[in-house]
Write a protein that holds these residues in place. Structure first.
Motif, PDB file in Angstrom:
ATOM      1  N   LEU A  14     -24.989  48.841  21.565  1.00  0.00           N
ATOM      2  CA  LEU A  14     -26.133  49.843  21.587  1.00  0.00           C
ATOM      3  C   LEU A  14     -25.422  51.172  21.372  1.00  0.00           C
ATOM      4  CD1 LEU A  14     -29.044  51.090  21.327  1.00  0.00           C
ATOM      5  CD2 LEU A  14     -29.138  50.837  23.804  1.00  0.00           C
ATOM      6  N   GLU A  15     -25.545  51.744  20.034  1.00  0.00           N
ATOM      7  CA  GLU A  15     -24.507  52.859  19.799  1.00  0.00           C
ATOM      8  C   GLU A  15     -25.373  53.605  18.695  1.00  0.00           C
ATOM      9  OE1 GLU A  15     -21.504  54.705  21.175  1.00  0.00           O
ATOM     10  OE2 GLU A  15     -22.486  55.623  19.668  1.00  0.00           O
ATOM     11  N   ASP A  16     -25.498  54.990  18.828  1.00  0.00           N
ATOM     12  CA  ASP A  16     -26.220  55.523  17.586  1.00  0.00           C
ATOM     13  C   ASP A  16     -25.208  56.081  16.706  1.00  0.00           C
ATOM     14  OD1 ASP A  16     -25.710  57.214  19.732  1.00  0.00           O
ATOM     15  OD2 ASP A  16     -27.089  58.885  18.780  1.00  0.00           O
ATOM     16  N   ASP A  17     -24.147  56.477  16.918  1.00  0.00           N
ATOM     17  CA  ASP A  17     -22.914  56.796  16.035  1.00  0.00           C
ATOM     18  C   ASP A  17     -22.396  55.898  15.347  1.00  0.00           C
ATOM     19  OD1 ASP A  17     -20.201  57.627  14.821  1.00  0.00           O
ATOM     20  OD2 ASP A  17     -20.408  59.393  16.339  1.00  0.00           O
ATOM     21  N   VAL A  58     -23.593  49.637  26.194  1.00  0.00           N
ATOM     22  CA  VAL A  58     -24.971  50.733  26.060  1.00  0.00           C
ATOM     23  C   VAL A  58     -24.458  52.073  26.246  1.00  0.00           C
ATOM     24  CG1 VAL A  58     -27.056  51.511  27.007  1.00  0.00           C
ATOM     25  CG2 VAL A  58     -26.468  48.939  27.205  1.00  0.00           C
ATOM     26  N   ASP A  59     -24.591  52.919  25.030  1.00  0.00           N
ATOM     27  CA  ASP A  59     -24.310  54.118  25.140  1.00  0.00           C
ATOM     28  C   ASP A  59     -25.620  54.892  25.740  1.00  0.00           C
ATOM     29  OD1 ASP A  59     -23.497  56.682  24.195  1.00  0.00           O
ATOM     30  OD2 ASP A  59     -24.670  56.598  22.296  1.00  0.00           O
ATOM     31  N   LEU A  60     -25.167  55.989  26.451  1.00  0.00           N
ATOM     32  CA  LEU A  60     -26.350  56.888  27.065  1.00  0.00           C
ATOM     33  C   LEU A  60     -27.086  57.958  26.304  1.00  0.00           C
ATOM     34  CD1 LEU A  60     -24.770  57.285  30.689  1.00  0.00           C
ATOM     35  CD2 LEU A  60     -26.131  55.560  29.786  1.00  0.00           C
ATOM     36  N   GLY A  61     -26.459  58.457  25.563  1.00  0.00           N
ATOM     37  CA  GLY A  61     -27.121  59.507  24.561  1.00  0.00           C
ATOM     38  C   GLY A  61     -27.696  58.782  23.300  1.00  0.00           C
ATOM     39  N   LEU A  62     -28.872  58.633  23.252  1.00  0.00           N
ATOM     40  CA  LEU A  62     -29.625  57.720  22.080  1.00  0.00           C
ATOM     41  C   LEU A  62     -30.764  58.615  21.447  1.00  0.00           C
ATOM     42  CD1 LEU A  62     -29.978  54.382  24.199  1.00  0.00           C
ATOM     43  CD2 LEU A  62     -28.314  54.878  22.094  1.00  0.00           C
TER      44      LEU A  62
HETATM   45 CA    CA Z   1     -24.707  58.699  21.338  1.00  0.00          CA
END
Ligand code: CA
Length: 241
Positions: A14-17, A58-62
Protein backbone atom coordinates in the motif's frame (compact mmCIF):
# COMPACT_ATOMS: atom_id res chain seq x y z
CA UNK A 1 1.57 -20.12 3.61
CA UNK A 2 3.33 -23.45 3.50
CA UNK A 3 6.24 -24.09 5.82
CA UNK A 4 9.74 -22.99 4.83
CA UNK A 5 8.44 -21.28 1.74
CA UNK A 6 8.69 -17.61 2.54
CA UNK A 7 9.79 -16.77 -0.99
CA UNK A 8 6.44 -17.65 -2.49
CA UNK A 9 4.54 -15.46 -0.05
CA UNK A 10 1.90 -13.06 -1.34
CA UNK A 11 2.69 -9.48 -0.36
CA UNK A 12 0.41 -6.47 -0.75
CA UNK A 13 2.03 -3.05 -0.99
CA UNK A 14 0.00 0.00 0.00
CA UNK A 15 1.85 3.05 -1.29
CA UNK A 16 0.49 6.15 -3.03
CA UNK A 17 3.83 7.28 -4.48
CA UNK A 18 4.17 5.33 -7.78
CA UNK A 19 7.98 5.54 -7.84
CA UNK A 20 8.36 4.16 -4.34
CA UNK A 21 5.73 1.49 -5.07
CA UNK A 22 7.70 0.40 -8.14
CA UNK A 23 10.92 0.23 -6.12
CA UNK A 24 9.31 -1.87 -3.38
CA UNK A 25 7.63 -4.26 -5.81
CA UNK A 26 10.70 -4.72 -7.98
CA UNK A 27 12.85 -5.47 -4.91
CA UNK A 28 10.35 -8.02 -3.64
CA UNK A 29 9.74 -9.76 -6.97
CA UNK A 30 13.49 -9.94 -7.53
CA UNK A 31 13.63 -12.11 -4.41
CA UNK A 32 10.76 -14.30 -5.58
CA UNK A 33 7.88 -12.76 -3.63
CA UNK A 34 4.54 -12.27 -5.32
CA UNK A 35 3.68 -8.62 -5.08
CA UNK A 36 0.46 -6.63 -5.58
CA UNK A 37 0.17 -2.88 -5.36
CA UNK A 38 -2.65 -0.70 -4.03
CA UNK A 39 -2.52 3.09 -3.94
CA UNK A 40 -5.38 3.78 -1.53
CA UNK A 41 -6.29 2.35 1.85
CA UNK A 42 -9.77 1.29 0.74
CA UNK A 43 -8.37 -0.53 -2.28
CA UNK A 44 -5.94 -2.46 -0.11
CA UNK A 45 -8.53 -3.41 2.51
CA UNK A 46 -10.94 -4.63 -0.15
CA UNK A 47 -8.31 -6.79 -1.83
CA UNK A 48 -6.97 -8.11 1.49
CA UNK A 49 -10.48 -9.27 2.39
CA UNK A 50 -10.78 -11.13 -0.89
CA UNK A 51 -7.42 -12.82 -1.14
CA UNK A 52 -5.78 -12.96 2.35
CA UNK A 53 -2.18 -11.90 1.67
CA UNK A 54 0.65 -13.19 3.88
CA UNK A 55 1.95 -9.71 4.56
CA UNK A 56 0.96 -6.09 3.89
CA UNK A 57 3.48 -3.27 3.61
CA UNK A 58 1.62 -0.14 4.67
CA UNK A 59 2.50 3.52 4.08
CA UNK A 60 1.01 5.90 6.66
CA UNK A 61 0.50 9.06 4.58
CA UNK A 62 -2.26 8.14 2.12
CA UNK A 63 -4.73 10.14 0.03
CA UNK A 64 -7.92 8.59 1.41
CA UNK A 65 -7.23 7.56 5.00
CA UNK A 66 -4.53 7.31 7.64
CA UNK A 67 -2.35 4.22 7.34
CA UNK A 68 -2.84 3.54 11.08
CA UNK A 69 -6.54 3.04 10.39
CA UNK A 70 -5.62 0.57 7.65
CA UNK A 71 -3.42 -1.35 10.12
CA UNK A 72 -6.29 -1.38 12.63
CA UNK A 73 -8.79 -2.68 10.08
CA UNK A 74 -6.37 -5.31 8.82
CA UNK A 75 -6.02 -6.65 12.37
CA UNK A 76 -9.79 -6.91 12.65
CA UNK A 77 -9.93 -9.06 9.53
CA UNK A 78 -8.09 -12.29 8.80
CA UNK A 79 -4.59 -12.76 10.24
CA UNK A 80 -2.02 -10.98 8.11
CA UNK A 81 1.45 -9.72 8.95
CA UNK A 82 1.95 -5.96 8.70
CA UNK A 83 5.07 -3.94 8.06
CA UNK A 84 4.75 -0.16 8.25
CA UNK A 85 7.00 1.65 5.75
CA UNK A 86 6.71 5.39 6.21
CA UNK A 87 8.38 8.76 6.14
CA UNK A 88 7.12 9.43 9.67
CA UNK A 89 10.03 8.98 12.02
CA UNK A 90 8.27 9.74 15.25
CA UNK A 91 8.45 7.52 18.31
CA UNK A 92 4.72 8.03 18.97
CA UNK A 93 3.90 6.66 15.52
CA UNK A 94 6.27 3.73 16.02
CA UNK A 95 4.73 2.80 19.33
CA UNK A 96 1.17 3.27 18.05
CA UNK A 97 1.93 1.16 14.99
CA UNK A 98 3.30 -1.65 17.17
CA UNK A 99 0.44 -1.40 19.60
CA UNK A 100 -2.01 -1.76 16.74
CA UNK A 101 -0.27 -5.02 15.96
CA UNK A 102 2.21 -4.13 13.21
CA UNK A 103 5.13 -6.55 13.13
CA UNK A 104 7.79 -4.07 12.11
CA UNK A 105 8.31 -0.41 11.25
CA UNK A 106 10.76 0.97 8.69
CA UNK A 107 11.41 4.65 8.08
CA UNK A 108 11.99 5.99 4.55
CA UNK A 109 14.36 6.31 2.82
CA UNK A 110 14.91 2.58 3.01
CA UNK A 111 17.48 0.16 1.70
CA UNK A 112 15.68 -2.41 -0.52
CA UNK A 113 17.80 -5.31 0.74
CA UNK A 114 17.00 -4.39 4.32
CA UNK A 115 13.30 -4.29 3.47
CA UNK A 116 13.52 -7.78 1.98
CA UNK A 117 15.43 -9.03 5.06
CA UNK A 118 12.79 -7.61 7.40
CA UNK A 119 9.98 -9.11 5.31
CA UNK A 120 11.67 -12.50 5.48
CA UNK A 121 12.17 -12.19 9.22
CA UNK A 122 8.46 -11.46 9.78
CA UNK A 123 7.35 -14.34 7.56
CA UNK A 124 9.67 -16.73 9.40
CA UNK A 125 8.20 -15.65 12.71
CA UNK A 126 4.73 -16.39 11.37
CA UNK A 127 5.86 -19.80 10.24
CA UNK A 128 7.40 -20.58 13.61
CA UNK A 129 4.13 -19.67 15.24
CA UNK A 130 1.99 -21.51 12.70
CA UNK A 131 1.19 -25.20 12.98
CA UNK A 132 3.46 -27.63 11.16
CA UNK A 133 1.06 -29.22 8.73
CA UNK A 134 2.91 -32.51 8.43
CA UNK A 135 2.59 -33.24 12.14
CA UNK A 136 -1.02 -34.23 12.60
CA UNK A 137 -0.42 -34.70 16.30
CA UNK A 138 0.73 -31.09 16.66
CA UNK A 139 -1.00 -29.49 19.60
CA UNK A 140 -2.51 -26.24 18.50
CA UNK A 141 -5.10 -25.36 21.09
CA UNK A 142 -4.12 -24.24 24.58
CA UNK A 143 -6.49 -23.67 27.48
CA UNK A 144 -5.49 -21.56 30.47
CA UNK A 145 -7.36 -19.55 33.11
CA UNK A 146 -10.61 -19.68 31.13
CA UNK A 147 -8.91 -18.60 27.92
CA UNK A 148 -8.51 -20.55 24.72
CA UNK A 149 -5.61 -19.96 22.32
CA UNK A 150 -5.57 -21.21 18.75
CA UNK A 151 -2.00 -21.21 17.51
CA UNK A 152 -2.87 -21.81 13.86
CA UNK A 153 -5.34 -18.93 13.68
CA UNK A 154 -3.35 -16.56 15.92
CA UNK A 155 -6.55 -16.14 17.90
CA UNK A 156 -7.42 -15.87 21.57
CA UNK A 157 -10.90 -16.52 22.90
CA UNK A 158 -11.63 -14.73 26.16
CA UNK A 159 -13.57 -16.39 29.01
CA UNK A 160 -16.58 -14.26 27.93
CA UNK A 161 -16.34 -15.53 24.33
CA UNK A 162 -14.75 -12.48 22.72
CA UNK A 163 -12.25 -13.35 20.02
CA UNK A 164 -8.96 -11.42 19.92
CA UNK A 165 -6.50 -11.54 17.07
CA UNK A 166 -2.75 -11.62 17.78
CA UNK A 167 0.09 -10.41 15.58
CA UNK A 168 2.86 -12.83 14.60
CA UNK A 169 5.15 -11.38 17.24
CA UNK A 170 2.52 -11.70 19.95
CA UNK A 171 1.67 -15.25 18.88
CA UNK A 172 5.35 -16.23 19.03
CA UNK A 173 5.69 -14.74 22.49
CA UNK A 174 2.53 -16.37 23.82
CA UNK A 175 3.47 -19.79 22.40
CA UNK A 176 6.86 -19.60 24.13
CA UNK A 177 5.14 -18.78 27.42
CA UNK A 178 2.41 -21.41 27.04
CA UNK A 179 4.99 -24.08 26.31
CA UNK A 180 6.89 -23.25 29.50
CA UNK A 181 4.38 -22.07 32.07
CA UNK A 182 5.31 -21.29 35.68
CA UNK A 183 8.96 -20.92 34.82
CA UNK A 184 11.07 -17.79 34.64
CA UNK A 185 11.83 -16.93 31.03
CA UNK A 186 14.59 -14.47 30.24
CA UNK A 187 14.14 -11.78 27.60
CA UNK A 188 16.55 -13.74 25.38
CA UNK A 189 14.40 -16.86 25.67
CA UNK A 190 11.33 -14.85 24.79
CA UNK A 191 12.92 -13.42 21.67
CA UNK A 192 13.16 -15.63 18.62
CA UNK A 193 16.73 -16.70 17.92
CA UNK A 194 16.63 -14.93 14.58
CA UNK A 195 15.18 -11.66 15.82
CA UNK A 196 18.25 -9.59 15.12
CA UNK A 197 16.39 -6.39 14.47
CA UNK A 198 16.83 -3.95 17.38
CA UNK A 199 13.17 -3.03 17.08
CA UNK A 200 12.27 -6.63 17.87
CA UNK A 201 14.10 -6.32 21.16
CA UNK A 202 11.29 -4.25 22.55
CA UNK A 203 10.09 -7.37 24.33
CA UNK A 204 8.59 -5.23 27.08
CA UNK A 205 6.35 -3.45 24.55
CA UNK A 206 5.28 -6.83 23.21
CA UNK A 207 4.57 -8.13 26.70
CA UNK A 208 2.48 -5.09 27.59
CA UNK A 209 0.46 -5.48 24.38
CA UNK A 210 -0.12 -9.14 25.15
CA UNK A 211 -1.12 -8.32 28.74
CA UNK A 212 -3.66 -5.83 27.46
CA UNK A 213 -5.14 -8.42 25.11
CA UNK A 214 -5.32 -10.86 28.01
CA UNK A 215 -7.01 -8.24 30.22
CA UNK A 216 -4.03 -8.61 32.55
CA UNK A 217 -3.67 -5.56 34.81
CA UNK A 218 -0.17 -4.14 34.13
CA UNK A 219 0.11 -2.92 37.73
CA UNK A 220 -0.87 -6.25 39.21
CA UNK A 221 -0.57 -8.89 36.47
CA UNK A 222 -2.04 -12.29 37.25
CA UNK A 223 -0.95 -14.10 34.10
CA UNK A 224 2.29 -12.59 32.81
CA UNK A 225 4.31 -11.72 35.88
CA UNK A 226 7.43 -9.59 35.79
CA UNK A 227 10.37 -11.14 37.60
CA UNK A 228 12.66 -8.21 38.28
CA UNK A 229 16.12 -8.58 36.88
CA UNK A 230 15.27 -11.99 35.40
CA UNK A 231 12.45 -11.77 32.87
CA UNK A 232 8.86 -12.93 32.86
CA UNK A 233 6.82 -15.84 34.13
CA UNK A 234 3.53 -17.13 32.76
CA UNK A 235 1.50 -18.02 35.82
CA UNK A 236 -1.28 -20.46 34.93
CA UNK A 237 -2.07 -24.12 34.42
CA UNK A 238 -1.83 -24.69 30.68
CA UNK A 239 -3.45 -27.58 28.85
CA UNK A 240 -2.58 -28.19 25.22
CA UNK A 241 -4.95 -30.18 23.04
CA1 CA B 1 2.53 8.38 1.10
Amino acid sequence: MTSLDTANAQIFVLEDDPDIARLICSSLTEYGFRCEHASTGRQLLERARRSAPDLCIVDLGLPDMDGMQVVRELQDGSPCAVLILTGRNDVTDRVLGLELGADDYIVKPFEPRELVARVRSILRRYQRAAPVETLTQQRNIAHFAGWRFDRGRHALTAPDGREIHLSAAETGLLVTMLERPNRILSREQLLGERDIDPFDRSIDVRVSRLRRKLDDDPHDPKLIKTVYGAGYLFSAQVEWA
